[in-house]
Scaffold this active site. Sequence first.
Site, PDB file in Angstrom:
ATOM      1  N   SER A  98       0.891  -1.174   0.000  1.00  0.00           N
ATOM      2  CA  SER A  98       0.000   0.000   0.000  1.00  0.00           C
ATOM      3  C   SER A  98       0.920   1.213   0.000  1.00  0.00           C
ATOM      4  CB  SER A  98      -0.890   0.020   1.243  1.00  0.00           C
ATOM      5  OG  SER A  98      -1.720  -1.109   1.278  1.00  0.00           O
ATOM      6  N   LYS A 173      -6.221   3.064  -2.688  1.00  0.00           N
ATOM      7  CA  LYS A 173      -6.057   2.264  -1.467  1.00  0.00           C
ATOM      8  C   LYS A 173      -5.961   3.177  -0.235  1.00  0.00           C
ATOM      9  CE  LYS A 173      -5.048  -0.962   1.438  1.00  0.00           C
ATOM     10  NZ  LYS A 173      -6.023  -1.954   1.865  1.00  0.00           N
ATOM     11  N   LYS A 242       0.148   5.164   8.324  1.00  0.00           N
ATOM     12  CA  LYS A 242       0.844   5.469   7.059  1.00  0.00           C
ATOM     13  C   LYS A 242      -0.156   5.688   5.915  1.00  0.00           C
ATOM     14  CE  LYS A 242       1.642   1.924   4.903  1.00  0.00           C
ATOM     15  NZ  LYS A 242       1.114   1.017   3.899  1.00  0.00           N
TER      16      LYS A 242
HETATM   17  P1  NDP Z   1       4.148  -6.568   8.129  1.00  0.00           P
HETATM   18  O1  NDP Z   1       4.630  -5.468   8.980  1.00  0.00           O
HETATM   19  O2  NDP Z   1       3.458  -7.732   8.735  1.00  0.00           O
HETATM   20  O3  NDP Z   1       5.366  -7.170   7.260  1.00  0.00           O
HETATM   21  C1  NDP Z   1       6.234  -6.331   6.584  1.00  0.00           C
HETATM   22  C2  NDP Z   1       7.165  -7.137   5.706  1.00  0.00           C
HETATM   23  O4  NDP Z   1       8.055  -6.244   5.040  1.00  0.00           O
HETATM   24  C3  NDP Z   1       8.034  -8.117   6.478  1.00  0.00           C
HETATM   25  O5  NDP Z   1       8.304  -9.226   5.654  1.00  0.00           O
HETATM   26  C4  NDP Z   1       9.297  -7.301   6.725  1.00  0.00           C
HETATM   27  O6  NDP Z   1      10.458  -8.090   6.892  1.00  0.00           O
HETATM   28  C5  NDP Z   1       9.405  -6.548   5.436  1.00  0.00           C
HETATM   29  N1  NDP Z   1      10.123  -5.281   5.548  1.00  0.00           N
HETATM   30  C6  NDP Z   1       9.855  -4.249   6.375  1.00  0.00           C
HETATM   31  N2  NDP Z   1      10.706  -3.237   6.145  1.00  0.00           N
HETATM   32  C7  NDP Z   1      11.547  -3.661   5.171  1.00  0.00           C
HETATM   33  C8  NDP Z   1      12.655  -3.071   4.506  1.00  0.00           C
HETATM   34  N3  NDP Z   1      13.059  -1.816   4.785  1.00  0.00           N
HETATM   35  N4  NDP Z   1      13.293  -3.795   3.567  1.00  0.00           N
HETATM   36  C9  NDP Z   1      12.894  -5.045   3.281  1.00  0.00           C
HETATM   37  N5  NDP Z   1      11.854  -5.671   3.865  1.00  0.00           N
HETATM   38  C10 NDP Z   1      11.187  -4.968   4.795  1.00  0.00           C
HETATM   39  O7  NDP Z   1       3.230  -5.873   7.015  1.00  0.00           O
HETATM   40  P2  NDP Z   1       1.972  -6.496   6.240  1.00  0.00           P
HETATM   41  O8  NDP Z   1       2.358  -7.773   5.600  1.00  0.00           O
HETATM   42  O9  NDP Z   1       0.784  -6.445   7.120  1.00  0.00           O
HETATM   43  O10 NDP Z   1       1.762  -5.339   5.138  1.00  0.00           O
HETATM   44  C11 NDP Z   1       2.512  -5.267   3.932  1.00  0.00           C
HETATM   45  C12 NDP Z   1       1.838  -4.228   3.039  1.00  0.00           C
HETATM   46  O11 NDP Z   1       0.493  -4.649   2.771  1.00  0.00           O
HETATM   47  C13 NDP Z   1       1.731  -2.841   3.722  1.00  0.00           C
HETATM   48  O12 NDP Z   1       1.900  -1.826   2.764  1.00  0.00           O
HETATM   49  C14 NDP Z   1       0.304  -2.847   4.274  1.00  0.00           C
HETATM   50  O13 NDP Z   1      -0.198  -1.522   4.434  1.00  0.00           O
HETATM   51  C15 NDP Z   1      -0.427  -3.642   3.198  1.00  0.00           C
HETATM   52  N6  NDP Z   1      -1.664  -4.293   3.629  1.00  0.00           N
HETATM   53  C16 NDP Z   1      -1.719  -5.071   4.785  1.00  0.00           C
HETATM   54  C17 NDP Z   1      -2.929  -5.656   5.165  1.00  0.00           C
HETATM   55  C18 NDP Z   1      -3.059  -6.510   6.388  1.00  0.00           C
HETATM   56  O14 NDP Z   1      -4.202  -6.914   6.717  1.00  0.00           O
HETATM   57  N7  NDP Z   1      -1.984  -6.853   7.107  1.00  0.00           N
HETATM   58  C19 NDP Z   1      -4.159  -5.443   4.379  1.00  0.00           C
HETATM   59  C20 NDP Z   1      -3.964  -4.712   3.161  1.00  0.00           C
HETATM   60  C21 NDP Z   1      -2.778  -4.130   2.826  1.00  0.00           C
HETATM   61  P3  NDP Z   1      10.919  -8.675   8.326  1.00  0.00           P
HETATM   62  O15 NDP Z   1      10.284 -10.028   8.430  1.00  0.00           O
HETATM   63  O16 NDP Z   1      12.374  -8.698   8.232  1.00  0.00           O
HETATM   64  O17 NDP Z   1      10.407  -7.705   9.387  1.00  0.00           O
END
Ligand code: NDP
Length: 297
Positions: A98, A173, A242
Amino acid sequence: MPTSIAFLGLGAIGTPMARHLAIPEFALAVWNRTAYKAQAFAAAHSVRAASSPADAARGAAFVVTCLPTSRDVESLLDGPDGLLAGLEKGTLVIDCTSGDPATSQRIAARLAERGIGFIDAPVSGGTIGAEKGTLTIMVGGDPKLMERAMPVLKAMGEKTVHCGPIGAGDALKAVNNALLAVHIWSAGEGLLALSRAGVRPEIALDVINASSGRSNSSMNLFPERVLTRAFPRTFRLALLDKDVKIAAQVARDERVPSPLIQLTSELFRAAHTALGEEADHVEAVKYLEQMAGGTIS
Ligand code: NDP
């Protein structure tokens, strides 16, 4: 021959999305910043754990990214192990983050210089929709690229909508999630006021959900998560903060008077600051309860 796909970002929603790509039609490689998560996923689904973004992208027809912010995606591009070191001409990057429109446009321009396609493709439907493969996917970018991405998008979602040029999916979104935030906050205020006025929240929701004030928050989130005090962690408050911030920026960029979205952005920033990085989005209600000195009960 199966189509090669790389998936980067095995977070709360990325993991169930990636599971739908671990099928015989695709040769999947996964990469995650914290490597053990990718190794565990790879072992559980008999796919390849890549050692870096470049390693994941090498030879892939599609690269799917799902990180917290567009800036996080941008930060993966450079360096010897970065995405650009592995991406080949003709690859299509599908960014399910997102994200924010300006950064997506910048990433797309850098990739286009090398003949690499990009679409922004954020999703809605939550972790349950991701598990069921019923997400709604909102796409910004060239419609021909979206068409090319359809086998991948169809595996993860039920409804895919072309929204406009690059960044349009991100903008839509963000506005959707700003509405979610408004609904959570306003339902919280209303139920707190009603409980002080002597109306039990179950009674209030029963009436509201048969009336014009209902929303997904009143119909699902409050009954299942607030009244039960369960507050499961599915979508971090930090991420909703965010998203509302992006919506507030889009409204300002477009010079649309938007006092409600701007205020909601401030409220969710304050809730995020107070409750920390791991709190769930619905826990914003707890912050409101703290301010009110009472609970919805
Ligand atoms: P999480 O916080 O659960 O996971 C984030 C992921 O990104 C992890 O795999 C993390 O790795 C990785 N990450 C974070 N920072 C970095 C970086 N600087 N470089 C590389 N990898 C990184 O987030 P979500 O999965 O919940 O969300 C992901 C996206 O989807 C977001 O934009 C969110 O807004 C969107 N979204 C989420 C929903 C939900 O229900 N959860 C619904 C709809 C959209 P590590 O394991 O190392 O921390």
